[in-house]
Design a protein around this motif. Structure first.
Motif, PDB file in Angstrom:
ATOM      1  N   ILE A  32       0.797  -1.229   0.000  1.00  9.59           N
ATOM      2  CA  ILE A  32       0.000   0.000   0.000  1.00  9.59           C
ATOM      3  C   ILE A  32       0.823   1.268   0.000  1.00  9.59           C
ATOM      4  CG2 ILE A  32      -1.979  -1.056   1.119  1.00  9.59           C
ATOM      5  CD1 ILE A  32      -1.164   0.441   3.662  1.00  9.59           C
ATOM      6  N   ARG A  33       2.042   1.209   0.391  1.00 11.91           N
ATOM      7  CA  ARG A  33       2.825   2.428   0.493  1.00 11.91           C
ATOM      8  C   ARG A  33       3.644   2.716  -0.756  1.00 11.91           C
ATOM      9  NH1 ARG A  33      -0.221   5.108   3.152  1.00 11.91           N
ATOM     10  NH2 ARG A  33      -0.678   4.321   5.202  1.00 11.91           N
ATOM     11  N   GLY A  34       3.502   1.906  -1.771  1.00 14.37           N
ATOM     12  CA  GLY A  34       4.218   2.154  -3.006  1.00 14.37           C
ATOM     13  C   GLY A  34       3.575   3.279  -3.793  1.00 14.37           C
ATOM     14  N   ARG A  35       4.247   3.705  -4.816  1.00 21.30           N
ATOM     15  CA  ARG A  35       3.730   4.765  -5.678  1.00 21.30           C
ATOM     16  C   ARG A  35       3.007   4.200  -6.890  1.00 21.30           C
ATOM     17  NH1 ARG A  35       9.139   7.493  -4.662  1.00 21.30           N
ATOM     18  NH2 ARG A  35       8.646   8.876  -2.938  1.00 21.30           N
ATOM     19  N   GLN A  36       2.906   2.895  -6.939  1.00 23.68           N
ATOM     20  CA  GLN A  36       2.268   2.245  -8.077  1.00 23.68           C
ATOM     21  C   GLN A  36       1.164   1.325  -7.595  1.00 23.68           C
ATOM     22  OE1 GLN A  36       6.064   0.530  -9.442  1.00 23.68           O
ATOM     23  NE2 GLN A  36       5.525   1.373 -11.433  1.00 23.68           N
ATOM     24  N   GLY A  37       0.170   1.160  -8.475  1.00 28.73           N
ATOM     25  CA  GLY A  37      -0.865   0.183  -8.200  1.00 28.73           C
ATOM     26  C   GLY A  37      -0.303  -1.216  -8.363  1.00 28.73           C
ATOM     27  N   VAL A  38      -0.671  -2.111  -7.453  1.00 22.50           N
ATOM     28  CA  VAL A  38      -0.214  -3.494  -7.498  1.00 22.50           C
ATOM     29  C   VAL A  38      -1.427  -4.392  -7.301  1.00 22.50           C
ATOM     30  CG1 VAL A  38       1.245  -5.245  -6.413  1.00 22.50           C
ATOM     31  CG2 VAL A  38       2.031  -2.883  -6.528  1.00 22.50           C
ATOM     32  N   LEU A  39      -1.531  -5.437  -8.106  1.00 25.34           N
ATOM     33  CA  LEU A  39      -2.605  -6.414  -7.944  1.00 25.34           C
ATOM     34  C   LEU A  39      -1.974  -7.776  -7.718  1.00 25.34           C
ATOM     35  CD1 LEU A  39      -5.974  -6.606  -9.526  1.00 25.34           C
ATOM     36  CD2 LEU A  39      -4.579  -8.667  -9.607  1.00 25.34           C
ATOM     37  N   LEU A  40      -2.387  -8.423  -6.623  1.00 25.54           N
ATOM     38  CA  LEU A  40      -1.890  -9.745  -6.247  1.00 25.54           C
ATOM     39  C   LEU A  40      -3.027 -10.747  -6.264  1.00 25.54           C
ATOM     40  CD1 LEU A  40      -0.223  -8.544  -2.949  1.00 25.54           C
ATOM     41  CD2 LEU A  40       1.018  -9.056  -5.026  1.00 25.54           C
ATOM     42  N   VAL A  41      -2.684 -11.996  -6.489  1.00 29.01           N
ATOM     43  CA  VAL A  41      -3.662 -13.074  -6.376  1.00 29.01           C
ATOM     44  C   VAL A  41      -3.117 -14.114  -5.415  1.00 29.01           C
ATOM     45  CG1 VAL A  41      -4.889 -14.910  -7.573  1.00 29.01           C
ATOM     46  CG2 VAL A  41      -4.543 -12.725  -8.697  1.00 29.01           C
ATOM     47  N   LEU A  42      -3.918 -14.413  -4.403  1.00 28.69           N
ATOM     48  CA  LEU A  42      -3.594 -15.469  -3.463  1.00 28.69           C
ATOM     49  C   LEU A  42      -4.415 -16.690  -3.867  1.00 28.69           C
ATOM     50  CD1 LEU A  42      -2.240 -16.467  -0.839  1.00 28.69           C
ATOM     51  CD2 LEU A  42      -4.229 -15.575   0.393  1.00 28.69           C
ATOM     52  N   GLY A  92      -4.749   5.797  -0.635  1.00 30.92           N
ATOM     53  CA  GLY A  92      -5.091   5.441   0.728  1.00 30.92           C
ATOM     54  C   GLY A  92      -6.581   5.222   0.935  1.00 30.92           C
ATOM     55  N   ASP A  93      -7.419   5.725   0.018  1.00 33.94           N
ATOM     56  CA  ASP A  93      -8.871   5.570   0.094  1.00 33.94           C
ATOM     57  C   ASP A  93      -9.240   4.186  -0.431  1.00 33.94           C
ATOM     58  OD1 ASP A  93     -11.627   5.691   0.004  1.00 33.94           O
ATOM     59  OD2 ASP A  93     -11.709   7.369  -1.405  1.00 33.94           O
ATOM     60  N   CYS A  94      -9.804   3.363   0.427  1.00 41.13           N
ATOM     61  CA  CYS A  94     -10.110   1.973   0.069  1.00 41.13           C
ATOM     62  C   CYS A  94     -11.479   1.796  -0.580  1.00 41.13           C
ATOM     63  CB  CYS A  94     -10.030   1.095   1.310  1.00 41.13           C
ATOM     64  SG  CYS A  94      -8.412   1.095   2.049  1.00 41.13           S
ATOM     65  N   THR A  95     -12.204   2.870  -0.787  1.00 40.77           N
ATOM     66  CA  THR A  95     -13.523   2.775  -1.403  1.00 40.77           C
ATOM     67  C   THR A  95     -13.390   2.208  -2.816  1.00 40.77           C
ATOM     68  OG1 THR A  95     -14.181   4.748  -0.173  1.00 40.77           O
ATOM     69  CG2 THR A  95     -15.599   4.077  -2.007  1.00 40.77           C
ATOM     70  N   PRO A  96     -14.159   1.165  -3.144  1.00 41.86           N
ATOM     71  CA  PRO A  96     -14.046   0.580  -4.486  1.00 41.86           C
ATOM     72  C   PRO A  96     -14.555   1.548  -5.555  1.00 41.86           C
ATOM     73  CG  PRO A  96     -15.735  -0.560  -3.215  1.00 41.86           C
ATOM     74  CD  PRO A  96     -15.110   0.433  -2.310  1.00 41.86           C
ATOM     75  N   SER A  97     -13.809   1.623  -6.637  1.00 41.95           N
ATOM     76  CA  SER A  97     -14.217   2.428  -7.786  1.00 41.95           C
ATOM     77  C   SER A  97     -15.133   1.595  -8.672  1.00 41.95           C
ATOM     78  CB  SER A  97     -12.985   2.864  -8.581  1.00 41.95           C
ATOM     79  OG  SER A  97     -12.346   1.722  -9.129  1.00 41.95           O
ATOM     80  N   LEU A  98     -15.769   2.225  -9.632  1.00 42.99           N
ATOM     81  CA  LEU A  98     -16.599   1.489 -10.586  1.00 42.99           C
ATOM     82  C   LEU A  98     -15.768   0.427 -11.319  1.00 42.99           C
ATOM     83  CD1 LEU A  98     -19.304   0.969 -11.940  1.00 42.99           C
ATOM     84  CD2 LEU A  98     -18.783   2.826 -13.532  1.00 42.99           C
ATOM     85  N   PRO A  99     -14.546   0.746 -11.795  1.00 42.03           N
ATOM     86  CA  PRO A  99     -13.733  -0.317 -12.404  1.00 42.03           C
ATOM     87  C   PRO A  99     -13.422  -1.471 -11.451  1.00 42.03           C
ATOM     88  CG  PRO A  99     -12.887   1.815 -13.048  1.00 42.03           C
ATOM     89  CD  PRO A  99     -13.932   2.066 -11.988  1.00 42.03           C
ATOM     90  N   ASP A 100     -13.258  -1.188 -10.147  1.00 41.48           N
ATOM     91  CA  ASP A 100     -13.029  -2.265  -9.169  1.00 41.48           C
ATOM     92  C   ASP A 100     -14.239  -3.196  -9.104  1.00 41.48           C
ATOM     93  OD1 ASP A 100     -10.548  -1.191  -8.419  1.00 41.48           O
ATOM     94  OD2 ASP A 100     -11.407  -0.067  -6.737  1.00 41.48           O
ATOM     95  N   VAL A 101     -15.423  -2.608  -9.061  1.00 40.45           N
ATOM     96  CA  VAL A 101     -16.658  -3.399  -9.001  1.00 40.45           C
ATOM     97  C   VAL A 101     -16.829  -4.208 -10.280  1.00 40.45           C
ATOM     98  CG1 VAL A 101     -19.173  -3.285  -8.831  1.00 40.45           C
ATOM     99  CG2 VAL A 101     -17.766  -1.794  -7.394  1.00 40.45           C
ATOM    100  N   GLY A 127      -6.692   1.674   5.219  1.00 36.89           N
ATOM    101  CA  GLY A 127      -7.392   0.579   5.894  1.00 36.89           C
ATOM    102  C   GLY A 127      -7.554  -0.528   4.866  1.00 36.89           C
ATOM    103  N   TYR A 128      -8.720  -1.133   4.830  1.00 41.77           N
ATOM    104  CA  TYR A 128      -8.988  -2.124   3.803  1.00 41.77           C
ATOM    105  C   TYR A 128     -10.483  -2.156   3.514  1.00 41.77           C
ATOM    106  CZ  TYR A 128     -11.045  -5.493   7.025  1.00 41.77           C
ATOM    107  OH  TYR A 128     -11.862  -6.115   7.928  1.00 41.77           O
ATOM    108  N   PHE A 129     -10.827  -2.691   2.356  1.00 38.52           N
ATOM    109  CA  PHE A 129     -12.217  -2.914   1.972  1.00 38.52           C
ATOM    110  C   PHE A 129     -12.300  -4.324   1.423  1.00 38.52           C
ATOM    111  CE2 PHE A 129     -15.671  -3.299  -0.969  1.00 38.52           C
ATOM    112  CZ  PHE A 129     -16.710  -2.629  -0.349  1.00 38.52           C
ATOM    113  N   SER A 130     -13.203  -5.130   1.954  1.00 38.55           N
ATOM    114  CA  SER A 130     -13.414  -6.495   1.499  1.00 38.55           C
ATOM    115  C   SER A 130     -14.800  -6.589   0.866  1.00 38.55           C
ATOM    116  CB  SER A 130     -13.323  -7.458   2.688  1.00 38.55           C
ATOM    117  OG  SER A 130     -13.911  -8.702   2.375  1.00 38.55           O
ATOM    118  N   PHE A 131     -14.837  -6.969  -0.409  1.00 35.96           N
ATOM    119  CA  PHE A 131     -16.128  -7.152  -1.068  1.00 35.96           C
ATOM    120  C   PHE A 131     -16.953  -8.198  -0.333  1.00 35.96           C
ATOM    121  CE2 PHE A 131     -14.052  -4.805  -4.326  1.00 35.96           C
ATOM    122  CZ  PHE A 131     -15.047  -4.266  -5.121  1.00 35.96           C
ATOM    123  N   ARG A 132     -16.313  -9.228   0.159  1.00 42.85           N
ATOM    124  CA  ARG A 132     -17.024 -10.291   0.874  1.00 42.85           C
ATOM    125  C   ARG A 132     -17.618  -9.773   2.182  1.00 42.85           C
ATOM    126  NH1 ARG A 132     -14.355 -15.506   3.666  1.00 42.85           N
ATOM    127  NH2 ARG A 132     -16.260 -16.417   4.435  1.00 42.85           N
TER     128      ARG A 132
END
Length: 149
Positions: A32-42, A92-101, A127-132
């Motif tokens: 979260i503290r990077g300057r770039q967006g990162v997407l991970l899959v667990l 830092g804002d964890c609110t999902p965007s339309l593209p996230d949804v 913080g975090y936002f969990s769709f679930r």
């Protein structure tokens, strides 16, 4: 905390948002503290034990482009039962965007076809936002978590 029986400990807590095992460590602060967006899959097995955590996309300050095929490629290769998608919002804002949804909906549909359900999509920032947890995940025909009995 989950013990895999071989001395490795795993935490799948969204609040902690970390995976430690097999000599790797990914934590919330690392993405979260990077300057770039990162997407991970667990990718997890049928007992929700981590099989692999892959960085699927590293983007710019405000986006991390991704295609569902790249997300599921890793899950297929490790025979995952479910996946958890995690990405950061550098603002830092964890609110999902339309593209996230929209991405979440596309991944759920792809997961249903492939038989690899999306257990959650988590956005981390201050913080975090969990769709679930927020029940924003579209309903599937079957439950999205398979727990071995």
């Amino acid at each position: 905390m989950i013990d895999d029986g071989e001395g490795e400990k795993y935490s799948l807590s969204v609040k902690e948002c970390k995976y430690t095992g097999k000599g790797s460590r990914i934590s919330k602060r690392n993405i979260i503290r990077g300057r770039q967006g990162v997407l991970l899959v667990l990718s997890v097995d049928n007992r929700q034990r981590p099989l692999a955590m892959e960085i699927v996309s590293i983007g710019t300050v405000d986006m991390a482009p991704v295609n569902p095929r790249e997300i599921f490629k890793h899950a297929i290769l490790v025979s995952a039962a479910n996946i958890i998608v995690i990405h950061n919002h550098t603002s830092g804002d964890c609110t999902p965007s339309l593209p996230d949804v929209e991405l979440t909906e596309r991944l759920i549909k792809a997961g249903e076809i492939l038989g690899i359900p999306v257990a959650d999509h988590v956005i981390v920032g201050d913080g975090y936002f969990s769709f679930r947890e927020e029940d924003m995940r579209p309903k599937c025909e079957e439950d999205f978590l398979y727990i071995a009995s």
